[in-house]
Design a protein around this motif. Structure first.
Motif, PDB file in Angstrom:
ATOM      1  N   GLY A 164      37.398 -17.364  60.356  1.00 36.53           N
ATOM      2  CA  GLY A 164      37.386 -16.775  59.018  1.00 36.53           C
ATOM      3  C   GLY A 164      36.027 -16.992  58.380  1.00 36.53           C
ATOM      4  O   GLY A 164      35.040 -17.271  59.063  1.00 36.53           O
ATOM      5  N   ILE A 165      36.011 -16.894  57.053  1.00 33.64           N
ATOM      6  CA  ILE A 165      34.719 -17.018  56.370  1.00 33.64           C
ATOM      7  C   ILE A 165      34.366 -18.493  56.244  1.00 33.64           C
ATOM      8  O   ILE A 165      35.154 -19.295  55.774  1.00 33.64           O
ATOM      9  N   GLY A 166      33.184 -18.834  56.687  1.00 32.35           N
ATOM     10  CA  GLY A 166      32.736 -20.222  56.610  1.00 32.35           C
ATOM     11  C   GLY A 166      31.413 -20.310  55.870  1.00 32.35           C
ATOM     12  O   GLY A 166      30.895 -19.301  55.372  1.00 32.35           O
ATOM     13  N   GLY A 167      30.877 -21.510  55.837  1.00 38.44           N
ATOM     14  CA  GLY A 167      29.620 -21.756  55.125  1.00 38.44           C
ATOM     15  C   GLY A 167      28.492 -20.891  55.680  1.00 38.44           C
ATOM     16  O   GLY A 167      27.671 -20.357  54.922  1.00 38.44           O
ATOM     17  N   ALA A 168      28.448 -20.740  57.023  1.00 39.30           N
ATOM     18  CA  ALA A 168      27.364 -19.951  57.613  1.00 39.30           C
ATOM     19  C   ALA A 168      27.505 -18.485  57.198  1.00 39.30           C
ATOM     20  O   ALA A 168      26.512 -17.809  56.911  1.00 39.30           O
ATOM     21  N   THR A 204      28.779 -17.250  54.431  1.00 39.94           N
ATOM     22  CA  THR A 204      28.365 -17.005  53.047  1.00 39.94           C
ATOM     23  C   THR A 204      26.860 -17.251  52.881  1.00 39.94           C
ATOM     24  O   THR A 204      26.211 -16.599  52.057  1.00 39.94           O
ATOM     25  N   THR A 205      26.297 -18.150  53.686  1.00 38.03           N
ATOM     26  CA  THR A 205      24.837 -18.342  53.624  1.00 38.03           C
ATOM     27  C   THR A 205      24.137 -17.053  54.009  1.00 38.03           C
ATOM     28  O   THR A 205      23.253 -16.566  53.297  1.00 38.03           O
ATOM     29  N   THR A 265      20.974 -12.118  52.589  1.00 41.74           N
ATOM     30  CA  THR A 265      20.702 -10.754  53.066  1.00 41.74           C
ATOM     31  C   THR A 265      20.003  -9.917  51.997  1.00 41.74           C
ATOM     32  O   THR A 265      20.399  -9.921  50.830  1.00 41.74           O
ATOM     33  N   VAL A 266      18.982  -9.199  52.457  1.00 41.13           N
ATOM     34  CA  VAL A 266      18.256  -8.278  51.587  1.00 41.13           C
ATOM     35  C   VAL A 266      19.132  -7.042  51.399  1.00 41.13           C
ATOM     36  O   VAL A 266      19.471  -6.381  52.385  1.00 41.13           O
ATOM     37  N   ALA A 291      21.185 -18.300  44.322  1.00 43.02           N
ATOM     38  CA  ALA A 291      22.374 -17.657  44.892  1.00 43.02           C
ATOM     39  C   ALA A 291      22.719 -16.457  44.014  1.00 43.02           C
ATOM     40  O   ALA A 291      22.972 -16.659  42.833  1.00 43.02           O
ATOM     41  N   PRO A 292      22.671 -15.241  44.530  1.00 46.31           N
ATOM     42  CA  PRO A 292      22.300 -14.908  45.894  1.00 46.31           C
ATOM     43  C   PRO A 292      20.794 -15.068  46.108  1.00 46.31           C
ATOM     44  O   PRO A 292      20.017 -14.977  45.156  1.00 46.31           O
ATOM     45  N   MET A 293      20.421 -15.275  47.358  1.00 50.96           N
ATOM     46  CA  MET A 293      19.026 -15.502  47.709  1.00 50.96           C
ATOM     47  C   MET A 293      18.344 -14.201  48.144  1.00 50.96           C
ATOM     48  O   MET A 293      17.122 -14.120  48.221  1.00 50.96           O
TER      49      MET A 293
END
Ligand SMILES: C[S@@+](CC[C@H](N)C(=O)[O-])C[C@H]1O[C@@H](n2cnc3c(N)ncnc32)[C@H](O)[C@@H]1O
Length: 528
Positions: A159-163, A165-166, A171-172, A410-412
């Motif tokens: 599922g969705i993890g830290g990586a 969402t990072t 993402t541009v 955030a967001p980056m």
């Protein structure tokens, strides 16, 4: 595939309507659970949420609680409770979609009378709300480690993890015609791409992952969700399924985890791409230029091994030289976020997948990781975010190998986008070009002066960036003087010449000291 959700357009549309009506959204779940249980759940501690949803098991008027308990916490609920929570889809529809199965039957007293046996419903996958500023989505994936309560299957779909969402944060998000999500898993990056990309290709080596991604994208796209881009799902290894195609954006949270090729260590598809060491990330660096259109950008996460006597910048220097030699030369901006020694890395990953620290299985894996790193002389493992750009014009490429270990915006993505443009501009302009611009300090830049109590002059001046990479730069007298007047009126040349005159210094020497610093601050958006 009988152990992944099924894409049935009309049932998926009913599910979407029911989930929305139940308030089973990110905000709705946070409200239903309360901040303590929600925060604990984010730390992978389900107990407070289990206590907060105890009464939901049988409830027919707590749709959100029932759905959280069943799909997020992986606990059975009564069929009548699920039927009330999903009134248009019904329990039967949820079974047909492959989200739940019916179990057992339990007789008991209800409202002082003997009730006929009622069946429980058990989730066969994890389903939870997810979203960005503009969308409410849901993401189905395999049941988590917390629910399975033991080692995961090798083809576990994460599922969705830290990586996840990072990468999504970094993402541009320029509007783009075509994007690739390589190693899509449950499809989370592809979901984000639907917000700004016309056509998306999502690939994976796992058929089960593609089935989940297809389901999640269908749920996002079902009736009532507005216009949706064209999404194609392709099975295959790395860039094989898209050979010969070109994209404006490639994103990947690849299976970058360095894993020993050792019998006792499970080879999870979601984290380990079946190669030794950091070969998979290195291959991606080497090959990704072949699918980027001019001006196209590739962003991915990765780990890299640093052997004795080398630095992580040496490693990347080699990788990028190899990339430029074998393919289309790319601009490269690599930001190392973390560095771990072999034991720290082994501790992190031996635990992942369900082995408990202290158990025999965990110790065996810990040792396997240490042996594997030792066999290649690895002393550190770097982790970071990689952004590669194919130049739009025929110009020399640039490289920026930076470290940022602290918190970032955030967001980056907007800062990465600005950083790409700034670095490209700098690569295209000589020092004279930089001196001819009237730069100003970005609004998020502040200055801190530190000095010995009573001293007239500060001994340290720190320039701090509020957003972006959160950079803190120590400024000498000349840079501090320049930043003090950099308000967009004076060109850098005029300002530095005036500073040289006031301080009785040679203008050329002042330029030589400050120019590299100005370039550095422009690159990261402290000067704009
Ligand atoms: C860490 S998961 C990422 C999932 C999702 N994109 C995210 O951001 O959370 C990596 C995915 O890559 C897939 N994968 C593993 N080896 C691969 C390969 N050689 N080529 C393409 N995909 C691969 C796995 O099946 C898994 O779905």
């Amino acid at each position: 595939m009988n152990d992944t959700p099924v894409v049935d357009g009309s049932l998926v549309a009913l599910l979407r309507a029911d989930l929305t009506a139940a308030g089973f959204t990110v905000d709705g779940v946070a409200e239903r659970l309360g901040s303590v249980a929600s925060d604990a759940l984010h730390r992978e501690q389900p107990l407070p949420a289990l206590l907060a949803t105890e009464s939901s098991v049988t409830s027919v008027d707590d749709a959100c609680g029932v759905l959280v308990r069943l799909f997020t916490l992986g606990r059975p609920v009564r069929a009548s409770a699920l039927g009330a929570a999903l009134p248009s889809l019904g329990v039967d529809g949820a079974v047909r979609l492959g989200l739940v199965r019916l179990e057992g039957g339990r007789a008991g007293f209800a409202a002082d009378r003997w009730a006929p046996p009622e069946r429980d419903v058990v989730a066969t996958c994890d389903l939870r709300p997810y979203g960005d500023d503009a969308h409410d989505w849901w993401v189905a994936s395999d049941l988590s480690e917390l629910v399975v309560g033991g080692p995961l299957r090798p083809d576990h779909v994460l599922g969705i993890g830290g990586a996840s969402t990072t990468l999504a944060s970094w993402t541009v998000r320029r509007p783009a015609d075509r994007a690739l999500d390589l190693g899509t898993g449950c499809g989370v990056q592809a979901l984000h791409l639907t917000g700004h990309v016309g056509a998306i290709v999502a690939t994976d080596i796992s058929e089960r992952a593609l089935a989940y991604a297809g389901f999640n994208l269908a749920l996002a796209a079902s009736e009532g969700a507005g216009a949706v881009p064209d999404v194609r799902l392709l099975l295959g290894d790395l860039l094989d399924p898209v050979a010969g195609q070109q994209f404006s954006l490639v994103v990947s949270n690849p299976p970058f985890v360095i894993t020993p090729r050792d019998e006792g260590v499970p080879l999870y598809e979601y984290r380990d791409g079946g190669r030794a060491g950091d070969t998979l990330v290195r291959s991606l660096v080497r090959q990704v230029g072949s699918v980027l259109e001019p001006g196209g950008v590739a962003q991915f996460l990765g780990n890299w091994e640093v052997t004795a006597g080398r630095t992580w910048r040496d490693v990347w220097g080699d990788w990028l030289d190899e990339q430029a030699r074998d393919g289309v030369a790319l601009d490269a901006w690599v930001i190392q976020r973390e560095s771990q020694d072999p034991a720290e890395y082994a501790e992190l990953w031996a635990r992942d997948g369900g082995a408990q620290p202290g158990s025999e299985a965990h110790s065996m894996m810990y040792a396997a990781w240490l042996r594997d790193f030792a066999s290649r002389g690895v002393e550190q493992v770097g982790f970071g975010v990689v952004t590669l750009q194919r130049p739009a014009t025929d110009r020399a490429t640039w490289r920026s190998l930076d470290e940022a270990h602290g918190p970032v915006a955030a967001p980056m993505g907007p800062a990465v986008d600005a950083g790409l443009r700034a670095r490209t501009w700098l690569a295209e302009h000589s020092d004279d070009g930089v001196l001819d611009v009237a730069w100003s300090c970005a609004p998020d830049v502040t200055e801190e002066r530190h000095g010995v109590p009573g001293a007239e002059d500060p001994s340290v001046i720190l320039v701090r960036q509020g957003g972006g990479l959160g950079r803190v730069v120590r400024a000498g007298t000349l840079l501090a003087a320049y930043l003090g007047v950099a308000d967009g009126d004076l060109t850098a040349r005029a300002a530095l010449d005036a500073i040289a005159t006031v301080l009785g210094l040679d203008a050329a020497e002042v330029h030589a000291e400050v120019l590299p610093q100005v370039r550095d601050l422009v690159a990261d958006g402290l000067l704009v």
